[in-house]
Write a protein that holds these residues in place. Structure first.
Motif, PDB file in Angstrom:
ATOM      1  N   ALA A  69       4.348   3.446  -6.435  1.00 53.92           N
ATOM      2  CA  ALA A  69       3.140   3.458  -7.267  1.00 53.92           C
ATOM      3  C   ALA A  69       3.475   4.016  -8.648  1.00 53.92           C
ATOM      4  O   ALA A  69       4.335   4.878  -8.787  1.00 53.92           O
ATOM      5  CB  ALA A  69       2.069   4.308  -6.612  1.00 53.92           C
ATOM      6  N   SER A 100       0.812  -1.213   0.000  1.00 58.02           N
ATOM      7  CA  SER A 100       0.000   0.000   0.000  1.00 58.02           C
ATOM      8  C   SER A 100       0.847   1.266   0.000  1.00 58.02           C
ATOM      9  O   SER A 100       0.333   2.350  -0.217  1.00 58.02           O
ATOM     10  CB  SER A 100      -0.902   0.045   1.229  1.00 58.02           C
ATOM     11  N   THR A 101       2.139   1.142   0.291  1.00 56.08           N
ATOM     12  CA  THR A 101       2.959   2.361   0.288  1.00 56.08           C
ATOM     13  C   THR A 101       3.020   2.875  -1.142  1.00 56.08           C
ATOM     14  O   THR A 101       3.068   2.112  -2.094  1.00 56.08           O
ATOM     15  CB  THR A 101       4.385   2.088   0.809  1.00 56.08           C
ATOM     16  N   LEU A 102       2.977   4.206  -1.256  1.00 63.46           N
ATOM     17  CA  LEU A 102       2.779   4.807  -2.577  1.00 63.46           C
ATOM     18  C   LEU A 102       4.087   5.121  -3.293  1.00 63.46           C
ATOM     19  O   LEU A 102       4.080   5.529  -4.441  1.00 63.46           O
ATOM     20  CB  LEU A 102       1.982   6.109  -2.420  1.00 63.46           C
ATOM     21  N   GLU A 103       5.221   4.933  -2.572  1.00 63.17           N
ATOM     22  CA  GLU A 103       6.483   5.359  -3.165  1.00 63.17           C
ATOM     23  C   GLU A 103       6.752   4.685  -4.510  1.00 63.17           C
ATOM     24  O   GLU A 103       7.322   5.280  -5.408  1.00 63.17           O
ATOM     25  CB  GLU A 103       7.647   5.089  -2.199  1.00 63.17           C
TER      26      GLU A 103
END
Lengths: 275, 597
Positions: free
Chosen positions: B577, B572-575
């Motif tokens: 994405a 779920s971490t967006l880094e």
């Protein structure tokens, strides 16, 4: 109103806003195309929220202009603002205080519809549609906001913003109060809604990673000015401006090895010897 | 009654519930229900006086002047030979109606002006505030007595004037409530939706002020009855219509021959006013929601903790937590468990991250190590050892000493953890003098050295500053200095950077890392941010729903997460994405019909 051929939905030009003697915005210019997301990133006091509030008509403009589809909207009267509410909507940061705790979810969603004169049965039908769009159960309409989690409340706020099918939504830190996994899902929802409806977002956040994930273009703000503006990928991975670079280096990455590297680079850049 | 202080009687209850739930809670309060029934009976008997009273209000029987209660006049006869019971019932009419008129005038005037002043502010607000102050300093009783000499006995006008004199109480209450909701985000959202001011007031603002107004009205009604009785008692009433006050006057005039006459009107006034106050209190309680949670006795906690794990399994660890469970007592006596069998160790010089989403129990775990759980929370099982010493076995005083000297604590909200009334310096020096036993001079020197150590450029200036004069990042440095002041072995940091900007966060994390290395501290780092974990921690425990689902070295967990939940969180971490594909240009939609008016 003047008829100007334009492909931009929103044009903010040399905008200045004062809070008393404090100058919150010092000549800010941005544009937003239909269906586009412009990410506004900056630290507290950078003026990013003030820009959003000025576009919404909630902050008084000192000088400069805000044009929506070529029409000047920065000095509208109440009636003009009301007309514009069909076009520009908002999702706030705090899903707890942005919903009136005493009204049912149905009443909250019906509110913007009533203003536009949508009547009973039709309004109820639209509420169901909206709940469906933001993936909330259809019995949600009869329940109170407090029965929902933070992420679900933010979905309610998004549904309220979508109710009258606006072309622009100002999103003021809409995911920063949410948990990590909820955050990712709400961002996916924002993107999916944009792709389906073609709504444009002015997306305000302090978090570069969030802005990077949702934006087409990113503007970095500091001290009431825009210090860098460009395509999301470039600004968030190869920034040209010093401040943007510092912002990027300061955000810890969720990977111990990469983060150790980033920390070394940051300390070296600041002229400190890494520990 | 120069000033009627009503502020105390009405804690502004910010109503949150639905009307039905409020009504249900009100009906569950026996005092409030009895008071309502009593009051209703009094009102109904006044309304139906002609049918209920055995005689007319002015029916006279000279033989029964000041007669004691008897067969003919049930409560006796008054100084003019009239039936006390009948007059008591009739007197309710004018007493209740007159005092209700006061409530109507006070509320009508105060609420309407308060709404306008609070919502729009500006000159009206200033003028209204000035008028309210003026009316409040007027000596009310003297004004009313003076009026009597001008216009004679007119109870209606008297009660209207009393209403005007009490109106400032409603004005202030409503104005302050409106100002507090005016800036709520949902009111902004309503504005953006295009709601008119009138609609915003009726939909969003009235609903908040309604309940406190009703509560205040109940107590104002009671006060009006007392004031009216007082005026009648000193003879400023209309002698032709009975009121409870004029009955008191008659009783007073005959106090030597008919002492029993005082009781009925006195009792009536007391009963009515008491009922009104109880109704007001009942409403306030019903609006404030459920009763407070029952705090479980501490003793049980210690026994439970002692009974289970009695020995540490890793005696050389700085901190060991074993099988820790934390529960909150519910109203019905049940216990809601928020931390379930949590165990971990921290060695000297090691940073353990406790990571999880909201409600995962990470903060509860940290607070139970400090024994700082909020009201109602308790350790229901397991053990906590600091270098082999069982913390559960300590008294509160001993624990206090441990918190000061051996465990330092860095909270999440730096600003709310500094007392705004005291200078930074005195807040830092106090524990050094009290816990550390230093002299005033030594404490000052040490505090300045600490401020310098935590990276504050001008320690003297910050030492002399009040909390509101420094930034959030600076405040967090001050709190870190405070946590270090007594040279602890263990540092517990609860989301220490969550409230800070990202550039400030990086500096604070650097500071914690440096201090930890310099002093060989053990650190328990509570956070929701995997970036912070990656930056700072040696090992990490991932929590969900009160349990640790995975615990291990940071490098292992990030590279090879074993548990499904850890994998979900990391994903779920967006880094990492993907960036959005370039925008496909599209023409703007025509403005919605009707927008171009």
């Amino acid at each position: 109103m003047s008829i100007i051929a334009t492909t931009n939905l929103l044009e903010v030009d040399d905008l200045t806003v004062h809070y008393g003697k404090f100058q919150a915005l010092k000549g800010v210019s941005v544009t937003l195309a239909p269906g586009e997301t412009l990410g506004l990133v900056g630290e507290s006091g950078s003026g990013k929220s003030t820009l959003g509030r000025a576009v919404l008509g909630l902050a008084e403009v000192s000088s400069g202009s805000i044009r929506y589809l070529g029409q000047e909207i920065s000095r509208l009267d109440r009636a003009g603002r009301r007309a514009l509410s069909r076009e520009i909507q908002v999702v706030f940061q705090d899903p707890y205080t942005s919903l009136n705790a005493m009204l049912s979810v149905g009443d909250i969603l019906v509110e913007p519809l009533l203003v536009q004169g949508v009547n009973g049965a039709k309004a109820r039908e639209r509420v169901q549609e909206l709940l469906d769009q933001v993936r909330l159960p259809s019995d949600a309409a009869t329940r109170l906001p407090r029965e929902f989690s933070g992420g679900q409340r933010q979905r309610i706020a998004i549904a309220r913003a979508l109710a009258i099918n606006p072309q622009l939504i100002v999103c003021d830190e809409p995911v920063s109060a949410l948990d990590l996994s909820t955050q990712a899902r709400v961002i996916d929802l924002f993107i999916e809604i944009q792709e389906r409806t073609g709504v444009a977002y002015l997306f305000i956040s302090h978090d570069l990673a969030v802005v990077r994930a949702i934006s087409h273009r990113v503007a970095v703000m500091s001290g009431g000015k825009i210090v860098e503006q460009g395509p999301a990928d470039q600004v968030t991975s190869a920034p040209k401006d010093d401040y943007t670079r510092r912002l990027l280096m300061a955000a810890p990455v969720p990977d111990p090895i990469a983060q150790a590297e980033r920390r070394r680079a940051r300390l070296a850049q600041a002229g400190k010897v890494p520990a | 009654m120069s000033t009627v202080d009503l502020e105390a009687a009405t804690t502004p209850a910010v109503a949150t519930g639905q009307d039905r739930a409020v009504l249900r809670r009100f009906l569950r309060n026996p005092l409030a229900v009895i008071a309502s029934l009593v009051f209703l009976t009094i009102v109904l008997s006044a309304v139906f006086a002609p049918w209920l009273a055995p005689y007319g209000a002015n029916f006279t029987k000279l033989a029964l002047v000041t007669a004691p209660p008897g067969e003919e006049f049930l409560l006796g006869g008054d100084g003019a030979g009239r039936d006390v019971l009948s007059r008591l019932i009739y007197a309710g009419q004018l007493t209740l109606a007159g005092s209700f008129l006061t409530v109507l005038v006070a509320a009508g005037l105060g609420v309407s002006t308060g709404l306008v002043a609070g919502y729009f502010g500006g000159w009206f607000d200033r003028f209204g505030g000035w008028m309210a102050n003026f009316l409040i300093v007027l000596p009310g009783t003297i004004v009313l007595v003076a009026m009597f000499t001008l216009i004679g006995p007119n109870i209606i006008i008297t009660m209207v004037v009393l209403g005007v004199l009490i109106a400032p109480n409603f004005f202030r209450l409503v104005r302050n409530l409106v100002i507090s909701v005016r800036n709520e985000l949902y009111v902004d959202a309503a504005r953006v939706s295009g709601l008119s001011d009138g609609r915003i007031i009726s939909r969003h603002i009235l609903s908040v002020v309604r309940a406190p107004i009703i509560i205040m009205a109940a107590s104002v009604w009671g006060i009006a009855i007392v004031v009216q009785a007082g005026l009648e008692f000193i003879g400023l009433g209309d002698p032709t219509t009975p009121t409870w006050g004029s009955m008191l006057l008659d009783a007073y005039n005959n106090i030597y021959i008919g002492r029993h006459l005082l009781l009925p009107p006195g009792l009536m006034i007391g009963l009515t006013v008491g009922a009104l106050i109880l109704i007001g209190n009942g409403l306030r309680d019903a609006l404030n929601g459920e009763e407070a949670i029952i705090v479980a006795p501490r003793q049980r906690v210690k026994d439970a903790a002692r009974a289970e794990a009695a020995v540490p399994s890793v005696p050389e660890a700085l901190l060991e937590v074993q099988g820790l469970s934390v529960g909150y007592a519910g109203r019905d006596g049940s216990t809601k468990t928020v931390v379930r069998s949590v165990g971990f160790t921290i060695a000297r010089g090691e940073i353990l991250g406790l990571v999880g989403e909201s409600g995962s129990g990470k903060t509860q775990t940290a607070l139970s190590v400090l024994r700082l759980l909020p009201e109602g929370g308790m350790v229901t099982g397991g053990g906590i050892w600091l270098e082999g010493q069982n913390l559960a076995g300590l008294s509160d005083a001993q624990m206090q000493a441990i918190r000061g000297k051996r465990i330092g604590y860095i909270p999440q909200e730096p600003m709310s953890n500094l007392d705004p009334l005291f200078r930074i310096g005195s807040q830092l020096c106090e524990p050094l003098q009290v816990v550390g036993g230093l002299s005033r001079q030594e404490a000052r020197g040490r505090a300045l050295a600490l401020l310098e150590r935590v990276g504050i450029a001008d320690p003297h200036r910050v030492f002399m500053s009040y909390p509101h004069q420094i930034s959030g990042g600076m405040a967090q440095r001050v709190l870190i200095a405070g946590a270090l002041s007594c040279d602890p072995d263990l540092l517990i940091a609860d989301e220490p950077t969550t409230a800070l900007d990202v550039t400030v966060q990086a500096e604070i994390l650097d500071l914690i890392r440096d201090l930890q290395a310099e002093r060989n501290l053990g650190v328990l780092m509570v956070t929701h941010n995997f970036g912070v974990v990656a930056d700072l921690c040696d090992r990490v425990a991932v929590m969900r729903g009160g349990e640790i689902v995975e615990l291990g070295a940071v490098n292992d967990i990030f590279a090879r997460p074993q548990h499904e939940y850890t994998r979900t969180l990391l994903a779920s971490t967006l880094e990492d994405a993907p960036v959005r594909p370039p925008l496909v240009p599209r023409p703007p939609r025509r403005q919605n019909a009707g927008a171009e008016t």
